[in-house]
Design a protein around this motif. Structure first.
Motif, short mmCIF file in Angstrom:
data_model
loop_
_atom_site.label_atom_id
_atom_site.label_comp_id
_atom_site.label_asym_id
_atom_site.label_seq_id
_atom_site.Cartn_x
_atom_site.Cartn_y
_atom_site.Cartn_z
N SER A 158 3.43 4.48 3.78
CA SER A 158 3.38 3.19 2.97
C SER A 158 3.46 1.94 3.89
O SER A 158 4.09 1.83 4.96
CB SER A 158 4.39 3.08 1.82
OG SER A 158 5.59 3.16 2.47
N ALA A 172 5.48 8.00 2.88
CA ALA A 172 5.83 6.85 2.06
C ALA A 172 7.28 6.65 1.76
O ALA A 172 7.88 7.29 1.48
CB ALA A 172 5.03 6.91 0.74
N LEU A 192 0.92 -1.15 0.12
CA LEU A 192 0.12 0.13 0.20
C LEU A 192 0.72 1.26 0.01
O LEU A 192 1.90 1.08 0.91
CB LEU A 192 -0.89 0.04 1.21
CG LEU A 192 -1.74 1.23 1.26
CD1 LEU A 192 -2.75 1.37 0.53
CD2 LEU A 192 -2.47 1.37 2.89
N ARG A 193 0.46 2.12 -0.88
CA ARG A 193 1.34 3.52 -1.02
C ARG A 193 0.22 4.59 -1.23
O ARG A 193 -0.60 4.59 -2.11
CB ARG A 193 2.17 3.22 -1.95
CG ARG A 193 3.10 4.68 -2.09
CD ARG A 193 4.18 4.50 -3.34
NE ARG A 193 5.03 5.47 -3.39
CZ ARG A 193 6.35 5.55 -2.52
NH1 ARG A 193 6.50 4.62 -1.69
NH2 ARG A 193 6.95 6.55 -2.38
N VAL A 194 0.50 5.51 -0.31
CA VAL A 194 -0.32 6.78 -0.28
C VAL A 194 0.87 7.87 0.09
O VAL A 194 1.87 7.55 0.66
CB VAL A 194 -1.76 6.94 0.54
CG1 VAL A 194 -2.68 5.75 0.22
CG2 VAL A 194 -1.50 6.82 2.30
N PRO A 195 0.54 9.26 -0.15
CA PRO A 195 1.50 10.02 0.26
C PRO A 195 2.22 10.28 1.49
O PRO A 195 3.40 10.23 1.95
CB PRO A 195 0.91 11.60 -0.16
CG PRO A 195 -0.13 11.13 -1.23
CD PRO A 195 -0.78 9.72 -0.76
N ASP A 196 1.25 9.77 2.65
CA ASP A 196 1.75 10.28 4.09
C ASP A 196 2.06 8.95 4.57
O ASP A 196 2.78 8.87 5.60
CB ASP A 196 0.59 10.62 4.87
CG ASP A 196 0.37 12.12 4.33
OD1 ASP A 196 1.03 12.82 3.90
OD2 ASP A 196 -0.91 12.51 4.69
#
Length: 119
Positions: free
Chosen positions: A31, A104, A25-29
């Motif tokens: 991972s 991340a 999972l990777r989102v800007p804030d």
């Protein structure tokens, strides 16, 4: 909401590879991924540019940092601040780690690392 399937589950590294890293999972804030080191294996990682939390889901090893060492096993939760040298050694049982990076993974570095750079 999202269920992150496979996070923290042991995976044998490919032949000829010391360990295995998979980002789930990777989102800007942040991972989330899984890092696996087989018993007797090598942890060849380098310091990261992001804060990191490890949750040991299986196996046993020792974590080594400049501040000292600690034995870890299932249920251990380890915080490693950005830039701190660290590695797992004396891996006595196949080690599977749920890893959370914030922000991340690789987002603070000039070049985003590849899976082989994670270690």
């Amino acid at each position: 909401m999202r269920i992150v399937d496979g996070a923290g589950v042991w995976t044998q590294p490919p032949a000829g590879v010391a360990n295995d890293w998979v980002e789930h999972l990777r989102v800007p804030d942040l991972s989330v991924g899984t890092y696996c080191i087989p018993a007797g294996g090598l942890d060849d990682q380098r310091p990261h540019t992001e804060d990191e939390i490890y949750v040991v889901t299986a196996g046993r090893a020792r974590i080594v940092t400049p501040d000292g060492t600690a034995e870890v096993g299932p249920g251990s939760v380890i915080f490693v601040p950005a830039g701190e040298e660290h590695r797992f050694d004396e891996v006595t049982e196949d080690l599977s780690l749920l890893v959370v990076f914030a922000p991340a993974y690789g987002s603070r570095s000039a070049v985003r690392p590849t899976g082989s750079d994670r270690g």
